[in-house]
Design a protein around this motif. Structure first.
Motif, PDB file in Angstrom:
ATOM      1  N   TYR A  39       0.666  -1.243  -0.144  1.00  0.00           N
ATOM      2  CA  TYR A  39       0.045  -0.164  -0.008  1.00  0.00           C
ATOM      3  C   TYR A  39       0.976   1.268  -0.017  1.00  0.00           C
ATOM      4  N   TYR A  60      -2.120   6.506  -0.469  1.00  0.00           N
ATOM      5  CA  TYR A  60      -1.599   5.163  -0.237  1.00  0.00           C
ATOM      6  C   TYR A  60      -1.825   4.676  -1.954  1.00  0.00           C
ATOM      7  N   ILE A 160      -9.113  -0.884   1.196  1.00  0.00           N
ATOM      8  CA  ILE A 160      -7.361  -0.824   1.626  1.00  0.00           C
ATOM      9  C   ILE A 160      -7.305   0.484   2.432  1.00  0.00           C
TER      10      ILE A 160
END
Length: 318
Positions: A39, A60, A160
């Motif tokens: 990430y 990210y 995420i």
């Protein structure tokens, strides 16, 4: 006519779009892709004159290498583990101004607000899709492989974000909420469905639900106008409508709903012409977790009087 009479049929509606047979496998593969990503998250301090909160800009890496942006606010001098609220914005928009995130920080929560790729904020749209890029984001990539749908990447961006926030040392991963309206409501539903630890989901008139209804009933307004353009330009006699619906089924939020474990609160305006109430219930009726809906009979796709206070109360006991 009383609300109960006007809305009874909503609770019986099953949706008019099909769930692809390989839907589960499709999203299992997508999550495996996320598991394999680095990430490369980076928090940068944002100077802001708040006496009780610290602000950070988070960037990210999502799928296809896109850099995703989110605003993060948290209380100063954190002790122990705190809850977090993840926020998502409506179509074409962006994360709210910094000061508007402070209401949940005042409760001792961390707040993270993601910008959707290619819309009004600072997240990166890396492109690379086959076919038109003129209309609504749910049609981006529709002419290519099913794994190249733009909304697949956007949905995974929410996952995420949740994972990054949940693994912070000072965040309680079992006290996470998601919230948003319209497109933000859709992203909240998907995030809560793909991240089962999420505890609460508070949404307004969710978008991206039951594309079949939008086609069959010629739904008007900005939200689904891309369908009109698509058919006029690429399938004027609807010869390939079933193929289109099959592919859209992978990014139809009603097909995620059975996975949701979070408690759901939904706000629905009965005069909503952008995301008709019945399409919202295609998703709502598939949720098996605790849930409730609050109707606003004279409201459409807009801010609703008193609703933000109700939502704040709903999220006050994370």
């Amino acid at each position: 006519m009383r609300i109960e009479s006007r809305t009874k049929h909503f609770f019986e509606y099953k949706g008019s779009s099909l769930r692809p047979k390989d839907f589960d496998a499709y999203w299992e593969d997508a999550l495996k892709e996320v598991n394999a990503l680095d990430y490369k998250e980076k928090f940068s301090r944002k100077e802001f004159p708040s006496q009780f909160a610290d602000m950070y800009e988070l960037r990210y890496t999502g799928t296809k290498g896109a850099r995703i942006y989110a605003k993060v606010c948290m209380p100063k001098n954190i002790e122990g583990k705190i809850p977090a609220v993840l926020m998502f914005h409506g179509l074409s928009g962006a994360s709210f101004d910094w000061c508007e995130l402070l209401k949940y920080v005042s409760q001792g929560y961390l707040v993270a607000f993601m910008d959707v790729r290619g819309q009004g904020g600072m997240s990166e749209d890396v492109g690379g899709v086959l076919g038109n890029t003129y209309t609504m984001p749910f049609l981006r990539g529709i002419e290519g492989e099913k794994h190249d749908l733009l909304m697949r990447d956007v949905f995974l961006d929410t996952v995420i974000l949740a994972r990054i926030i949940m693994r912070l040392d000072y965040v309680d991963e079992n006290r996470i909420a998601v919230t948003g309206g319209s497109q933000g409501g859709a992203l909240s539903v998907v995030c809560a469905s793909l991240v089962p630890q999420i505890k609460k989901c508070g949404i307004f008139y969710p978008y991206l639900s039951d594309y079949g209804y939008a086609i069959d009933h010629e739904t008007k307004g900005l939200a689904y106008e891309g369908l009109n353009y698509y058919f006029r330009s690429f399938d004027p006699t609807h010869e390939h409508v079933e193929e289109l619906l099959e592919k859209l089924g992978y990014i139809d939020i009603q097909n995620f709903a059975k996975w949701m474990k979070a408690e759901l609160l939904m706000f629905t305006g009965l005069r909503d012409a952008s995301c008709p109430p019945i399409t919202q219930f295609a998703m709502y009726n598939k949720v098996t977790a605790p849930k409730n809906v609050i109707f606003y009979p004279e409201y459409g796709h807009e801010g609703m009087k008193g609703a933000e206070d109700i939502l704040f109360t709903f999220l006050s006991d994370l």
